[in-house]
Design an enzyme around this catalytic site. Structure first.
Site, PDB file in Angstrom:
ATOM      1  N   TYR A   1     -10.550  25.214  -8.006  1.00 23.55           N
ATOM      2  CA  TYR A   1     -11.049  24.048  -8.750  1.00 23.55           C
ATOM      3  C   TYR A   1     -12.358  23.601  -8.086  1.00 23.55           C
ATOM      4  O   TYR A   1     -12.389  23.250  -6.907  1.00 23.55           O
ATOM      5  CB  TYR A   1      -9.983  22.954  -8.699  1.00 23.55           C
ATOM      6  CG  TYR A   1     -10.389  21.643  -9.334  1.00 23.55           C
ATOM      7  CD1 TYR A   1     -10.609  21.549 -10.700  1.00 23.55           C
ATOM      8  CD2 TYR A   1     -10.534  20.489  -8.565  1.00 23.55           C
ATOM      9  CE1 TYR A   1     -10.977  20.342 -11.277  1.00 23.55           C
ATOM     10  CE2 TYR A   1     -10.891  19.278  -9.137  1.00 23.55           C
ATOM     11  CZ  TYR A   1     -11.107  19.217 -10.499  1.00 23.55           C
ATOM     12  OH  TYR A   1     -11.468  18.024 -11.076  1.00 23.55           O
TER      13      TYR A   1
ATOM     14  N   LYS B   1      -3.198  15.640 -15.621  1.00 20.92           N
ATOM     15  CA  LYS B   1      -3.183  16.644 -16.686  1.00 20.92           C
ATOM     16  C   LYS B   1      -1.858  16.581 -17.459  1.00 20.92           C
ATOM     17  O   LYS B   1      -1.662  15.654 -18.217  1.00 20.92           O
ATOM     18  CB  LYS B   1      -3.459  18.021 -16.084  1.00 20.92           C
ATOM     19  CG  LYS B   1      -4.695  18.052 -15.143  1.00 20.92           C
ATOM     20  CD  LYS B   1      -5.997  17.821 -15.884  1.00 20.92           C
ATOM     21  CE  LYS B   1      -7.190  17.525 -14.976  1.00 20.92           C
ATOM     22  NZ  LYS B   1      -7.509  18.515 -13.960  1.00 20.92           N
TER      23      LYS B   1
ATOM     24  N   ASP C   1      -2.376  24.486  -5.432  1.00 23.50           N
ATOM     25  CA  ASP C   1      -2.636  23.596  -6.562  1.00 23.50           C
ATOM     26  C   ASP C   1      -1.859  24.155  -7.751  1.00 23.50           C
ATOM     27  O   ASP C   1      -2.173  25.231  -8.259  1.00 23.50           O
ATOM     28  CB  ASP C   1      -4.152  23.579  -6.838  1.00 23.50           C
ATOM     29  CG  ASP C   1      -4.532  22.634  -7.979  1.00 23.50           C
ATOM     30  OD1 ASP C   1      -3.687  22.358  -8.850  1.00 23.50           O
ATOM     31  OD2 ASP C   1      -5.697  22.189  -8.002  1.00 23.50           O
TER      32      ASP C   1
ATOM     33  N   ARG D   1       0.821  -1.212   0.000  1.00 25.54           N
ATOM     34  CA  ARG D   1       0.000   0.000   0.000  1.00 25.54           C
ATOM     35  C   ARG D   1       0.856   1.264   0.000  1.00 25.54           C
ATOM     36  O   ARG D   1       0.465   2.291  -0.518  1.00 25.54           O
ATOM     37  CB  ARG D   1      -0.949  -0.007   1.201  1.00 25.54           C
ATOM     38  CG  ARG D   1      -2.108   0.978   1.039  1.00 25.54           C
ATOM     39  CD  ARG D   1      -3.196   0.760   2.064  1.00 25.54           C
ATOM     40  NE  ARG D   1      -2.646   0.762   3.402  1.00 25.54           N
ATOM     41  CZ  ARG D   1      -2.980  -0.117   4.351  1.00 25.54           C
ATOM     42  NH1 ARG D   1      -3.868  -1.051   4.121  1.00 25.54           N
ATOM     43  NH2 ARG D   1      -2.419  -0.066   5.541  1.00 25.54           N
TER      44      ARG D   1
HETATM   45  C1  LIG Z   1      -8.310  18.245 -12.787  1.00 27.35           C
HETATM   46  C2  LIG Z   1      -7.877  19.100 -11.670  1.00 27.35           C
HETATM   47  C3  LIG Z   1      -7.734  18.587 -10.376  1.00 27.35           C
HETATM   48  C4  LIG Z   1      -8.150  17.181 -10.020  1.00 27.35           C
HETATM   49  O1  LIG Z   1      -7.418  16.195 -10.638  1.00 27.35           O
HETATM   50  P1  LIG Z   1      -8.056  14.740 -10.917  1.00 27.35           P
HETATM   51  O2  LIG Z   1      -6.873  13.887 -11.159  1.00 27.35           O
HETATM   52  O3  LIG Z   1      -8.969  14.883 -12.080  1.00 27.35           O
HETATM   53  O4  LIG Z   1      -8.780  14.347  -9.668  1.00 27.35           O
HETATM   54  C5  LIG Z   1      -7.256  19.414  -9.388  1.00 27.35           C
HETATM   55  N1  LIG Z   1      -6.946  20.696  -9.647  1.00 27.35           N
HETATM   56  C6  LIG Z   1      -7.083  21.234 -10.864  1.00 27.35           C
HETATM   57  C7  LIG Z   1      -6.725  22.659 -11.084  1.00 27.35           C
HETATM   58  C8  LIG Z   1      -7.571  20.461 -11.911  1.00 27.35           C
HETATM   59  O5  LIG Z   1      -7.754  21.014 -13.113  1.00 27.35           O
END
Ligand SMILES: *Cc1c(COP(=O)(O)O)cnc(C)c1O
Length: 403
Positions: A122, A219, A194, A69
């Site tokens: 987000y 992303k 973020d 894990r």
């Molecule tokens: C897509 C996104 C997330 C979340 O990521 P996931 O892997 O889809 O859960 C967090 N912050 C931003 C700015 C995003 O565009």
């Protein structure tokens, strides 16, 4: 327990052979360029002494896993790469960006605490705020994204976390991260950011006062729209808090997905350079269309966030938005429904171009947003820019015909 000896098993039954065969060579290094996808739940200890030593050891940031894990060497390789890119003490792989967000936040707060988050955060962040955090008795207050040092006035004795994102989701305002971080630290709060949009290639949050970084590796890091992974990177001061949350909540990220994330890093610089260049070309073309009221892209000189972006960032990715003048839904549909190169869907950061109508006024709670304008979020993919512009131009012709 001794390692597998293939010569000794001939005399055993097939049932036993099924368990033992082929496990010897798998552990011997083969000098491939990439680390293998290393699967595993159980990790074997060769002796009682080794088992007891592992059980007695205090938590250490870079200790080898004693159970799957915590991740196998495939995850460890990705985590180490992310920590190095961010100038962080420790990296953690999580099963999605959302999971990274939730674990990082939950790790730091307790009942009665207060969190400040930007109004352009987000949007699914609000699900954490209105769900788990509310049940825990943790209050989230949203601040205007451009508050800067003014965040000091919002800090309370109970403010444990100041959350940031640059530029903000959907509307791309550029906050002053160093000013927010300095004020938050003066008030005793921890700063989370973020950094999914810029990636560590174009912005280094920890060098600008941030304590803990979360990223959707889904992303640009993975970059091919085929997996979800999240990352948390942290300074030495905070790694144990994050570790407690990630381990205590039982998160695990599969080795296949960690492998894809690590592989994505190899080409991320060349992909991002192209995403950036194409994004700016599309933005230039779009800015010249009479129906486009505004382009929301901090790397454009006329953007209100441009000076801050220039001061702190070394590049822009391929995600931005445009505001269209008010128009009937049928005209908007005529534009987006028949594009051949732009897909319509959530997420971004892959090789393919995307377009998505978004409605910030529906998610904001602290600041307004003009709801008459139609906002389109655009992700510039790796296609030839001229082809993308031709596709958009044909869409605009269809939109005009429907007006
Ligand atoms: C897509 C996104 C997330 C979340 O990521 P996931 O892997 O889809 O859960 C967090 N912050 C931003 C700015 C995003 O565009």
């Amino acid at each position: 327990m001794t390692r597998i000896d293939n010569h000794a098993i001939a005399a055993m039954t097939d049932d036993t052979n099924l368990v033992r065969l082929g496990r010897g060579e798998a552990y011997q290094a083969c000098d491939t360029v990439n680390p293998p996808v290393w699967r595993g739940s159980t990790i074997l200890f060769p002796t009682l002494a080794a088992l007891e030593a592992a059980e007695a050891a205090p938590p250490a940031a870079h200790a080898p896993s004693s159970y799957g894990r915590q991740g196998t060497p495939t995850a460890a390789a990705f985590e180490a790469a992310m920590a190095a890119l961010d100038g962080a003490f420790k990296g953690f792989a999580l099963p999605s960006g959302m999971a990274a967000m939730a674990a990082a936040i939950i790790g730091f707060v307790k009942t009665g605490d207060h969190i400040l988050a930007p109004d352009n955060v987000y949007a699914p962040f609000r699900r954490i705020a209105n769900g788990v955090l509310r049940k825990m008795g943790v209050m989230v207050e949203y601040y205007p994204p451009l508050i800067g040092a003014g965040i000091a006035e919002r800090l309370r004795p109970t403010t444990r976390l100041v959350y940031t994102e640059a530029p903000g989701s959907l509307t791309f305002e550029m906050p002053d991260i160093p000013a927010i971080a300095a004020a938050a630290h003066a008030g005793g709060a921890v700063v989370l950011m973020d950094n999914s949009w810029a990636t560590p290639l174009f912005f280094k949050p920890l060098a600008h006062g941030v304590d803990v970084v979360i990223q959707a590796a889904t992303k640009y890091i993975i970059g091919h729209s085929d997996a979800l992974v999240g990352v948390i990177t942290t300074t030495k001061d905070h790694w144990q808090t994050v570790n407690e949350a990630v381990r205590g909540l039982g998160y695990h990220t599969g080795p296949d997905d960690c492998y894809l994330a690590l592989r994505g890093l190899r080409t991320m610089a060349v992909r991002l350079a192209r995403h950036q260049e194409t994004g700016l070309k599309l933005a230039d073309w779009l800015a010249d269309q009479p129906e486009v009221v505004r382009v929301l892209h901090p790397a454009r000189p006329d953007d209100p966030g441009h000076a801050l972006w220039r001061r702190d960032f070394s590049g822009a990715s391929g995600l931005f938005a445009i505001a269209l003048r008010p128009m009937p839904t049928a005209a908007l549909a005529a534009l987006v429904d028949s594009l051949s190169l732009f897909g319509m869907g959530y997420s971004w950061g892959g090789f393919e171009s995307l377009i998505l109508p978004v409605q910030p006024h529906k998610v904001r709670s602290a600041t307004g947003w003009d709801e008459t304008q139609r906002l389109l979020r655009i992700h510039a993919g790796l296609e030839t820019p001229a082809d993308l512009i031709t596709d958009l131009a044909q869409g605009f012709v269809r939109m005009r015909a429907a007006l």
